[in-house]
Write an enzyme that holds these catalytic residues in place. Structure first.
Site, PDB file in Angstrom:
ATOM      1  N   ASP A 128       7.495  -2.034  24.097  1.00  0.00           N
ATOM      2  CA  ASP A 128       7.192  -3.067  25.076  1.00  0.00           C
ATOM      3  C   ASP A 128       8.174  -2.917  26.235  1.00  0.00           C
ATOM      4  O   ASP A 128       9.086  -2.102  26.187  1.00  0.00           O
ATOM      5  CB  ASP A 128       7.276  -4.451  24.439  1.00  0.00           C
ATOM      6  CG  ASP A 128       8.675  -4.762  23.940  1.00  0.00           C
ATOM      7  OD1 ASP A 128       8.927  -5.912  23.576  1.00  0.00           O
ATOM      8  OD2 ASP A 128       9.513  -3.841  23.900  1.00  0.00           O
TER       9      ASP A 128
ATOM     10  N   ASP B 182       0.319  -7.048  17.240  1.00  0.00           N
ATOM     11  CA  ASP B 182       1.663  -6.829  16.710  1.00  0.00           C
ATOM     12  C   ASP B 182       2.302  -8.185  16.472  1.00  0.00           C
ATOM     13  O   ASP B 182       1.978  -9.140  17.162  1.00  0.00           O
ATOM     14  CB  ASP B 182       2.541  -6.043  17.699  1.00  0.00           C
ATOM     15  CG  ASP B 182       3.127  -6.914  18.771  1.00  0.00           C
ATOM     16  OD1 ASP B 182       2.397  -7.239  19.723  1.00  0.00           O
ATOM     17  OD2 ASP B 182       4.296  -7.313  18.670  1.00  0.00           O
TER      18      ASP B 182
ATOM     19  N   CYS C  14      -3.922  -5.501  -5.253  1.00  0.00           N
ATOM     20  CA  CYS C  14      -3.120  -4.817  -4.249  1.00  0.00           C
ATOM     21  C   CYS C  14      -2.521  -3.561  -4.860  1.00  0.00           C
ATOM     22  O   CYS C  14      -2.133  -3.560  -6.031  1.00  0.00           O
ATOM     23  CB  CYS C  14      -2.004  -5.752  -3.780  1.00  0.00           C
ATOM     24  SG  CYS C  14      -0.929  -5.063  -2.550  1.00  0.00           S
TER      25      CYS C  14
ATOM     26  N   CYS D  59       0.222  -1.848  -3.681  1.00  0.00           N
ATOM     27  CA  CYS D  59       1.565  -1.521  -3.232  1.00  0.00           C
ATOM     28  C   CYS D  59       2.504  -1.452  -4.423  1.00  0.00           C
ATOM     29  O   CYS D  59       2.177  -1.905  -5.516  1.00  0.00           O
ATOM     30  CB  CYS D  59       2.073  -2.563  -2.233  1.00  0.00           C
ATOM     31  SG  CYS D  59       2.477  -4.135  -2.970  1.00  0.00           S
TER      32      CYS D  59
ATOM     33  N   CYS E  63       3.302  -4.858  -6.278  1.00  0.00           N
ATOM     34  CA  CYS E  63       2.292  -5.454  -7.140  1.00  0.00           C
ATOM     35  C   CYS E  63       2.008  -4.603  -8.357  1.00  0.00           C
ATOM     36  O   CYS E  63       1.534  -5.100  -9.370  1.00  0.00           O
ATOM     37  CB  CYS E  63       1.013  -5.685  -6.350  1.00  0.00           C
ATOM     38  SG  CYS E  63       1.265  -6.901  -5.067  1.00  0.00           S
TER      39      CYS E  63
ATOM     40  N   HIS F 110       5.207  -5.480   0.270  1.00  0.00           N
ATOM     41  CA  HIS F 110       3.926  -6.101  -0.044  1.00  0.00           C
ATOM     42  C   HIS F 110       3.272  -6.699   1.189  1.00  0.00           C
ATOM     43  O   HIS F 110       2.075  -6.529   1.405  1.00  0.00           O
ATOM     44  CB  HIS F 110       4.095  -7.189  -1.095  1.00  0.00           C
ATOM     45  CG  HIS F 110       2.859  -8.002  -1.269  1.00  0.00           C
ATOM     46  ND1 HIS F 110       1.742  -7.544  -1.936  1.00  0.00           N
ATOM     47  CD2 HIS F 110       2.518  -9.214  -0.783  1.00  0.00           C
ATOM     48  CE1 HIS F 110       0.792  -8.447  -1.874  1.00  0.00           C
ATOM     49  NE2 HIS F 110       1.237  -9.487  -1.186  1.00  0.00           N
TER      50      HIS F 110
END
Lengths: 399, 485
Positions: free
Chosen positions: A92, A266, A304, A306, A309, A334
């Site tokens: 940015d 974002d 999930c 990830c 999990c 997560h």
């Protein structure tokens, strides 16, 4: 002249899923971009980010310019080399942090006067300087320096800010020295005033930039006004170019704005909230600090994929969160994976022509409460989705 | 089960193999026990921990988990795991039955195809492409080795690591809560004072399901009066007997605690009684408590050797303390096999990076040249000298990454290091992260420091095998001295 390609794969009303080819990576949209402030996501290595399937991340020019500084990147070959990240990067302009973090921030036609937190001296950030630093950092997408005002501003100041942003856009385009490698996005301003927004849109579209960002929102305005301005902008912005809505990251907002035609988002929300012990799930949020999770031996989300999990239960995370740094890292993993999966499922639903059903199922899961027969949705969600012919489900049929 | 494979000729050090049947791990000793907070090496998530190859034994200090998760949670968790296991077994049996019935029935085959088509159209809206993460338990085909319950399953510690459970009373956390004859005073990681009896400790151990448990004991701290020491010795033997009576397969191997007592009369009496208990075969090893507490180096060596002289050789000995490199060699020289230290972690907290491999290489090449000079001609000598002076650069043992000279340094921490941090990131990146106070800096430095520390242990084992322990020790001591300048 642009350094990207944008190809729409499927559409459903105003929503669309596409492939955005950047110099470093091919990104599929709509996409959520996590924020790695000073060159790293808090507590995650670049390898872990790759494993979570992050495609493009954000770097804050304000922090990077203070430390290590723009010239440093000029010498070492850019932020990609520095943090060993080979996928997409976006920076940015630094304007927003300047206005919100510095003690004195005075805006003149030349630039923004502010007190540097490094050594207390007065500095001037001009559009040319911001673009120069962003050229040195070397991200795939860079943002113009805009005149940032609080979203609830109105009247003369708002109008002045809008016109100044257009003038600064021209200065930024002129100062941009790497047009074949970096894409400069303008930021549509105009607050909550539709007429000003239309003027800004028309002018900025004339500059024929590779993509466009919608700014000046997500700062405390009412959601009713928020979605109407987003919808207005996506009506006017050209269809064959990516659209980036800055600062939006709550799951409900992500889905509603994707329905209205936005491609990129974002936010610091998922990473920040994990440090306070909140996990994001399909049904809303879980505050894992609470005692009621002490004996809960299910993973945070059953489907999930990830690391957190697959290996850990809510009870284990409850004992770690806010006490060990590892707890914060596991939750960050997560939450970021949740956001990535949410966007991925949305993209697949457009391809399979089942977007309205997906949105309906998601909103129902987020807003239903136990024991209540009828689901109560916020009015702005109902109206925003109705504008795209999506009707919500009001019956709470509990299992 | 411990087996001595080699005894060094000039010292009392030895190479050994310690098998931990629960986790199917065989450790080569002398080796390093990595200390953890609640089972996690500080700052490292499990996928990061897998990046360090030689860490196999992790130690847990009970006061850290005494309150959260605590005994009730672990008990309920173990029940939950057992119920899940049995329900999975039932399901598998049912699936087997179904499979047997389906063989040879054509009608069911056609129905299957139709069902599959239906399933495709009813697929969950938004089918997703999953991500691939390597989690070792799932790749383990041998189901017996999969961890079924206990703290390992609760905290996701994989099958490549084993657990070493111990208890350190509150004096070591800096709080003086006096223990009594019946209870040990601990300081939990939340800062609260908790008392635990030895039998409660063994109950905890059976819920945690570790590989090695240290018997409950209060570590004798320094200069106590004679009668107090005698009391504590009596108490520790009583508790050891209690621990033996409660020893099960779930509590794992039992290590007895050794006290390094100054007075020879008390010491010999104590060791006599202890060795009588050990002869029954229920004690599997020893832990030297209450050393590394402010005693001098010479005193520590004396204390250790006075005791190891009398211990049975075939049982492994371990020690706890934050030991620097040469201090560890002191211990190993007198016959210690396992060292539990948090030295690399402390270095990380101080933003120091350990560089072990390169200074040692430089030293070795120096010594080689010195030996060669005696044998070869003068002309060749001069050539060699010049070459080496050009190549050799002074590499420090410890690097402080807060130093501004690393701002422009794009080399990895240690040139030639094979750890994750050195392969992927540079000094200037970590210097930047430290300056902006990012957590990722700690992760990378920790990975590197532990890796270098484990390289040190590898070299130590090589030295013992080739009977060069004393030369190795001298080399390490010169390294450390040269860094003090």
């Amino acid at each position: 002249m642009s350094a990207l390609e944008f190809e729409i794969l499927a559409k459903s009303g105003k929503a669309r899923t596409s492939i955005l080819t950047l110099p470093h990576y091919k990104v599929t949209t709509p996409i959520f971009q996590p924020v790695g402030t000073c060159g790293s996501m808090k507590g995650l290595t670049s390898k872990q980010l790759r494993e979570l399937d992050c495609q493009i991340i954000l770097g804050n020019t304000y922090h990077l310019a203070l430390h290590p500084g723009g010239e440093f990147f000029g010498k070492c070959g850019g932020l990609h080399e520095f943090m060993n990240w080979d996928r997409g990067l976006l920076t940015d302009s630094g304007g927003f942090q300047m206005v919100s973090l510095s003690k004195l921030a005075e805006v003149t036609e030349e630039g923004v006067n502010f007190i540097s937190p490094k050594d207390g001296s007065q500095m001037l950030l001009k559009p040319e300087t911001s673009i120069k630093i962003q050229n040195q950092i070397g991200a795939d997408i860079i943002m113009q320096l805009d005149d940032v005002v609080h979203v609830l501003t109105s009247g003369k100041r708002l109008e002045e800010a809008m016109y100044r942003s257009i003038r600064w856009l021209d200065r930024c385009i002129k100062a941009h020295s790497r047009k074949s490698e970096q894409n400069l996005f303008p930021i549509i301003q105009g607050g909550l005033n539709p007429e000003l927004r239309k003027i800004c849109l028309k002018e900025m579209i004339k500059r024929d930039c590779p993509g466009y960002a919608i700014g000046g929102l997500s700062g405390g305005e009412s959601k009713d006004q928020f979605w109407k301005i987003v919808s207005l902008c996506t009506d006017y912005l050209p269809e064959n170019k990516p659209r980036y809505l800055m600062g939006v990251g709550f799951p409900v907002d992500l889905i509603v704005c994707s329905v209205l035609g936005v491609d990129m988002f974002d936010c610091v929300y998922p990473t920040r909230t994990s440090r306070f012990g909140t996990a994001l799930v399909w049904e809303g949020t879980l505050k894992l600090k609470s005692e009621k999770y002490q004996f809960d031996f299910d993973p945070i989300e059953k489907d999930c994929d990830c690391l957190t999990c697959k290996k850990y239960t809510k009870s284990a995370i409850h004992t770690l969160v806010t006490k060990e740094t590892v707890g914060c890292h596991l939750l960050t993993i997560h939450n970021i994976r949740f956001q990535m999966r949410l966007m991925q499922r949305f993209r697949e639903s457009i391809k399979n022509n089942k977007m309205p059903e997906f949105v309906r199922a998601f909103m129902k899961a987020q807003f239903k409460k136990k024991g209540e027969k009828k689901i109560v949705y916020p009015t702005w969600v109902i109206e925003a989705l109705q504008s795209q012919q999506i009707e919500l489900d009001y019956e709470n049929d509990e299992d | 089960m411990f087996e001595i494979t080699h005894e060094e000729e000039n010292t009392e050090s030895r190479l050994g193999k310690l098998t931990l049947p629960k986790s199917s791990i065989t450790l080569e000793t002398p080796c390093f026990i990595c200390s953890t907070q609640r089972g996690f090496v500080r700052h490292l998530t499990p996928d990061n921990l897998l990046n360090i190859p030689d860490i196999e034994l992790l130690s847990i200090n009970l006061p850290q988990i005494i309150y959260k998760p605590g005994l009730t949670t672990l008990k309920r968790f173990n029940k939950y795991c057992q119920e899940k296991e049995s329900s999975i077994e039932i399901k598998e049996k049912e699936n087997q039955k179904e499979k047997d019935q389906e063989i040879g029935k054509e009608k069911e085959k056609t129905n299957k195809k139709e069902q599959e088509k239906e399933n495709e159209s009813n697929l969950k809206i938004g089918e997703e492409k999953g991500i691939e993460i390597e989690i070792e338990d799932e790749n383990d085909n041998n189901k017996q080795n999969q961890i079924k319950d206990g703290l390992k399953r609760y905290y996701g510690i994989g099958s490549k690591h084993a657990l070493f459970l111990k208890i350190r009373n509150s004096e070591f956390a800096g709080f003086y809560y006096p223990s009594t004859d019946e209870k040990i005073a601990c300081c939990s990681s939340e800062g609260t004072k908790i008392f635990i009896t030895p039998s409660q400790y063994m109950e905890f151990a059976s819920e945690i399901n570790p590989d090695i448990t240290v018997s409950p004991a209060i570590e004798v701290v320094g200069n106590n009066k004679r009668d107090k020491i005698e009391k504590q010795v009596k108490r520790s033997l009583k508790w050891l007997n209690l621990a033996i009576s409660k020893k099960t397969a779930r509590t794992g191997s039992l290590f007895a605690v050794l006290y390094a007592i100054e007075d020879p009369k008390i010491r010999n009496k104590y060791l006599d009684q202890l060795l009588k208990i050990v002869k029954n075969g229920k004690v599997d090893g020893f832990l030297f408590g209450c050393l590394f507490l402010n005693e001098s180096r010479i005193e520590r060596k004396k204390r250790i050797s006075e005791i190891t002289e009398l211990l049975p050789k075939e049982l492994p000995r371990s020690i706890v303390g934050d030991a620097t490199l040469s201090q560890i060699l002191d211990c190993v020289e007198k016959g210690i096999d396992l060292i539990n230290s948090s030295f690399p972690l402390k270095l990380t907290e101080l933003n120091l990076v350990l560089n072990y491999q390169n200074p040692l290489q430089n030293l070795r090449s120096e010594n080689k040249n010195k030996n060669q000079k005696k044998n070869k001609n003068e002309d060749i000598e001069i050539e060699n000298e010049n070459e080496n002076e050009n190549k050799k650069q002074f590499e420090p043992l410890l690097m402080n990454l807060r130093n501004i000279k690393y701002e422009d340094d794009n080399k990895p921490f240690v040139v030639g290091c094979q750890c994750f941090a050195c392969k992927n990131h540079t000094r200037q990146y970590v210097y930047h992260l430290i300056s902006v106070r990012e957590m990722t800096a700690m992760i990378l430095m920790n990975l590197h420091n532990i890796y270098q520390y484990s390289l040190f242990f590898k070299d130590m084992r090589w030295a013992i095998k080739n009977n060069k322990f004393i030369q190795f020790k001298e080399a390490i001591e010169t390294l450390e001295k040269s860094n003090l300048k």
